[in-house]
Structures are given as structure tokens and as C-alpha cells.
Motif scaffolding. Structure first.
Motif, mmCIF file in Angstrom:
data_model
loop_
_atom_site.group_PDB
_atom_site.id
_atom_site.type_symbol
_atom_site.label_atom_id
_atom_site.label_comp_id
_atom_site.label_asym_id
_atom_site.label_seq_id
_atom_site.Cartn_x
_atom_site.Cartn_y
_atom_site.Cartn_z
ATOM 1 N N ASN A 108 0.757 -1.106 0.255
ATOM 2 C CA ASN A 108 0.011 0.262 -0.101
ATOM 3 C C ASN A 108 0.498 0.938 -0.064
ATOM 4 O O ASN A 108 1.706 1.374 1.065
ATOM 5 N N ILE A 109 0.490 2.045 -1.625
ATOM 6 C CA ILE A 109 1.903 2.956 -1.168
ATOM 7 C C ILE A 109 1.132 4.587 -0.442
ATOM 8 O O ILE A 109 2.351 4.823 0.502
ATOM 9 N N GLU A 110 -0.011 4.039 0.060
ATOM 10 C CA GLU A 110 -0.175 5.361 0.967
ATOM 11 C C GLU A 110 0.616 5.010 2.427
ATOM 12 O O GLU A 110 0.809 6.046 3.186
ATOM 13 N N GLU A 111 0.208 4.219 2.467
ATOM 14 C CA GLU A 111 0.390 3.134 4.254
ATOM 15 C C GLU A 111 1.859 3.332 4.001
ATOM 16 O O GLU A 111 2.890 4.124 5.126
ATOM 17 N N PHE A 112 2.592 3.099 2.871
ATOM 18 C CA PHE A 112 4.536 2.990 2.961
ATOM 19 C C PHE A 112 4.815 4.343 3.720
ATOM 20 O O PHE A 112 5.477 5.130 3.718
ATOM 21 N N ASN A 113 4.089 5.005 2.235
ATOM 22 C CA ASN A 113 4.736 6.787 2.921
ATOM 23 C C ASN A 113 4.764 7.659 3.907
ATOM 24 O O ASN A 113 5.466 8.944 4.902
ATOM 25 N N PHE A 114 3.462 6.891 4.738
ATOM 26 C CA PHE A 114 3.241 7.774 5.731
ATOM 27 C C PHE A 114 4.070 7.213 6.810
ATOM 28 O O PHE A 114 4.790 7.809 7.890
ATOM 29 N N LYS A 115 4.763 6.130 6.458
ATOM 30 C CA LYS A 115 5.974 5.376 7.615
ATOM 31 C C LYS A 115 7.110 5.833 7.482
ATOM 32 O O LYS A 115 7.423 5.942 8.470
ATOM 33 N N GLU A 116 7.507 6.189 6.095
ATOM 34 C CA GLU A 116 8.189 6.896 5.738
ATOM 35 C C GLU A 116 8.563 7.824 6.318
ATOM 36 O O GLU A 116 9.643 8.428 6.808
ATOM 37 N N ASN A 117 7.304 8.682 7.088
ATOM 38 C CA ASN A 117 7.339 10.474 6.916
ATOM 39 C C ASN A 117 8.129 10.030 8.227
ATOM 40 O O ASN A 117 8.429 11.383 8.912
ATOM 41 N N LEU A 118 7.201 8.913 9.247
ATOM 42 C CA LEU A 118 7.624 8.339 10.745
ATOM 43 C C LEU A 118 8.779 8.653 10.685
ATOM 44 O O LEU A 118 8.683 8.584 11.998
ATOM 45 N N LYS A 119 9.566 7.862 9.668
ATOM 46 C CA LYS A 119 11.342 7.034 9.913
ATOM 47 C C LYS A 119 11.521 8.703 10.298
ATOM 48 O O LYS A 119 12.658 8.936 10.735
ATOM 49 N N SER A 135 9.971 -2.402 17.776
ATOM 50 C CA SER A 135 8.494 -2.746 17.237
ATOM 51 C C SER A 135 8.625 -2.639 16.475
ATOM 52 O O SER A 135 9.033 -1.757 15.736
ATOM 53 N N PHE A 136 7.122 -3.129 15.396
ATOM 54 C CA PHE A 136 7.467 -2.989 14.223
ATOM 55 C C PHE A 136 6.355 -1.732 13.645
ATOM 56 O O PHE A 136 6.357 -2.149 11.915
ATOM 57 N N ASP A 137 5.914 -0.588 14.730
ATOM 58 C CA ASP A 137 4.690 -0.058 13.578
ATOM 59 C C ASP A 137 5.243 1.443 12.123
ATOM 60 O O ASP A 137 4.363 1.377 11.696
ATOM 61 N N LYS A 138 7.115 1.074 12.193
ATOM 62 C CA LYS A 138 7.760 1.653 11.002
ATOM 63 C C LYS A 138 7.974 0.867 10.166
ATOM 64 O O LYS A 138 8.691 1.836 9.137
ATOM 65 N N PHE A 139 8.356 0.001 11.059
ATOM 66 C CA PHE A 139 9.046 -0.909 9.440
ATOM 67 C C PHE A 139 8.002 -0.869 7.997
ATOM 68 O O PHE A 139 6.864 -1.231 8.248
ATOM 69 N N THR A 140 8.720 -0.199 7.166
ATOM 70 C CA THR A 140 8.189 -0.901 5.333
ATOM 71 C C THR A 140 9.062 -2.116 5.212
ATOM 72 O O THR A 140 10.087 -2.237 4.657
ATOM 73 N N ILE A 141 8.715 -2.444 3.793
ATOM 74 C CA ILE A 141 9.212 -3.042 2.866
ATOM 75 C C ILE A 141 10.529 -3.303 2.503
ATOM 76 O O ILE A 141 11.153 -1.664 2.080
#
Length: 260
Positions: free
Chosen positions: A26-37, A108-114
């Protein structure tokens, strides 16, 4: 009468679907987590002073030199067995015991992306260097459970396998989440897909980095990026790529850490 769908509308839906998801990510979820990182990065230097050192240098694999291949088959134990560990490292190596030391962390894996990488270790000296283990994360195999097999790595007697988050939380006292910021979402997906082809291949600590027949843990995430996009996450370009080599690489950043 059968009414066929409007081709223009169908095309728009297909384009929208492509924008929402790429290869199951999911691109939206990916971008959201990337910004958190980006808002939670750690300075690697803050960890260096806590790693075991030898002559003031982080214990990492020696760079390959032509004509010296056989020297790399010497274990770190053989190299330091005559060294006074308390004098050099400031620690006393414990004697062997039948009791297994229990290590735990709560990374935590809350911010992990592929394509993100986990590296983990526990107290004491290890032949692998300052960090003991490494794996690359496949978010498509993670469904919210710590027992989901979503971390691609290699283990002795098992070869290239998928491991659970539970394994990393219950066997190590410290764990870090690393990201490769230069890699695009497409490159990260390709990285994971590339090394997933080698599941089942045997384990060998002596394997050359470019040998596709034999693997060890940190070679998996290194090969993932090297094969898919040419990004080299080996921090010193050695004959081997150890977990600590990936940690110190200029191509990786730390976005998650746990020691409890």
C-alpha cells in the motif's frame, strides 16, 4: 441487454488501483511510515562507544586483499584467543554454562516498511562482531502478529528462511531498525523479491558475497539491494558483509531501537 462498462471509467479505475498499491504494498501506508521514520532517526555514533572495540576500531570484517583469501577463514576467536579480554575489551568472557541466558527486547515494527533491515545482538563478545544477526523485512507477510514469518535471513542448519518477529524479540537484548533511504518503493520491493528466490539455499559462514549457492544472515539484505538496485550497504567493502558492516554503512539510517 448486456451493458458493457465504460472503457474510460475502467481505465481510470485501473490507474487508481496502480496508485494505491504496488506489488501488494500500500503506497499511502508506505509513505506515511516513511515520514514517521524521518522524524525518529538516531545518530549511529551514539551507539559506537557501546560496541566492543579492538585497537579503537569497531569490530568489522577486514577488506578483501588479493592473494589473502585463506586468511579470511580464520575465526575471530582464533585471532583473539591469546588476548587478555579484560585488558583489551574491558569485559570478562563468562565461562560456559548449561544455563542459557535469556535475552529480550521490545523492538516495534510500527514504522517498518518493505525492505527495511533489522539487526540484533546481545551482551558479550561474538564471533560475528559487535552485532550478531540481520534480516530484511517483507511487509506483505506481516499481518500484525509477532509470529508472522516476515523476516528473510539465513541460519545455520536451515539456510535461507523466513523468521518471526518473536525470534528477534526473545533472543537478543538489543535490536535496531535500519532503512535504506536512497531506495525507492519499487527498488525495495524488488530487493525482497530478489532474495526470496533463494529460500532453501544452504548456510555457509565462509561464503563469498557473490556466491548465490551459500548464504549467511547479513548477506541476505546486502545481496537484496546489491542485486536489485546496485546499492551497496556493506560499510567497508570487505570479503564478508557482517551485520555491523550494514550498521555502519553510509547507505543505511537507524530509525528504531530497543534494549528492553
Amino acid at each position: 441487454m448486456l451493458i458493457l462498462p465504460n472503457n474510460k471509467h475502467l481505465s481510470t479505475n485501473n490507474e487508481l488501483q496502480k496508485q494505491v498499491e504496488i506489488s501488494g504494498v500500500n503506497i499511502e501506508e508506505f509513505n506515511f511510515k516513511e515520514n514517521l521514520k524521518k522524524k525518529s532517526l538516531f545518530k549511529k555514533e551514539d551507539f559506537y562507544k557501546r560496541f566492543l572495540t579492538l585497537n579503537g576500531a569497531i569490530m568489522i570484517s577486514k577488506p578483501f586483499e588479493a592473494g589473502e583469501v585463506n586468511k579470511f577463514y580464520v575465526s575471530l576467536y582464533d585471532l583473539i584467543k591469546n588476548i587478555n579480554s579484560e585488558e583489551v575489551f574491558g569485559v570478562k568472557f563468562p565461562s560456559r554454562s548449561s544455563e542459557k541466558t535469556v535475552y529480550k527486547n521490545s523492538i516495534s515494527f510500527d514504522k517498518f516498511t518493505i525492505g527495511d533491515i533489522i539487526v540484533a545482538t546481545s551482551q558479550g563478545f561474538h564471533v560475528q562482531g559487535a552485532i550478531r544477526h540481520a534480516a530484511i523485512f517483507d511487509s506483505r507477510r506481516y499481518h500484525g502478529s509477532i509470529d508472522d514469518k516476515c523476516l528473510l535471513t539465513a541460519e545455520p542448519d536451515q539456510g535461507v528462511i523466513y523468521e518471526t518477529i518473536r525470534f528477534y524479540r526473545e533472543n537478543f537484548s538489543e535490536a535496531w531498525g535500519l532503512t535504506v533511504p536512497k531506495a525507492t518503493i519499487e527498488e525495495r520491493i524488488k530487493a525482497v523479491d530478489e532474495v526470496s528466490k533463494f529460500v532453501g539455499k544452504p548456510y555457509s559462514w565462509r561464503a563469498d558475497k557473490n556466491d548465490d549457492e551459500n548464504w549467511y544472515c547479513s548477506k541476505v539484505p546486502w545481496a537484496a539491494y546489491k542485486k536489485s538496485s546496485g546499492i551497496d550497504i556493506d560499510g567497508n567493502g570487505g570479503f564478508w558483509v557482517l551485520p555491523i558492516d550494514i550498521f555502519i554503512s553510509k547507505e543505511t539510517e537507524v530509525f528504531e531501537y530497543s534494549n528492553s
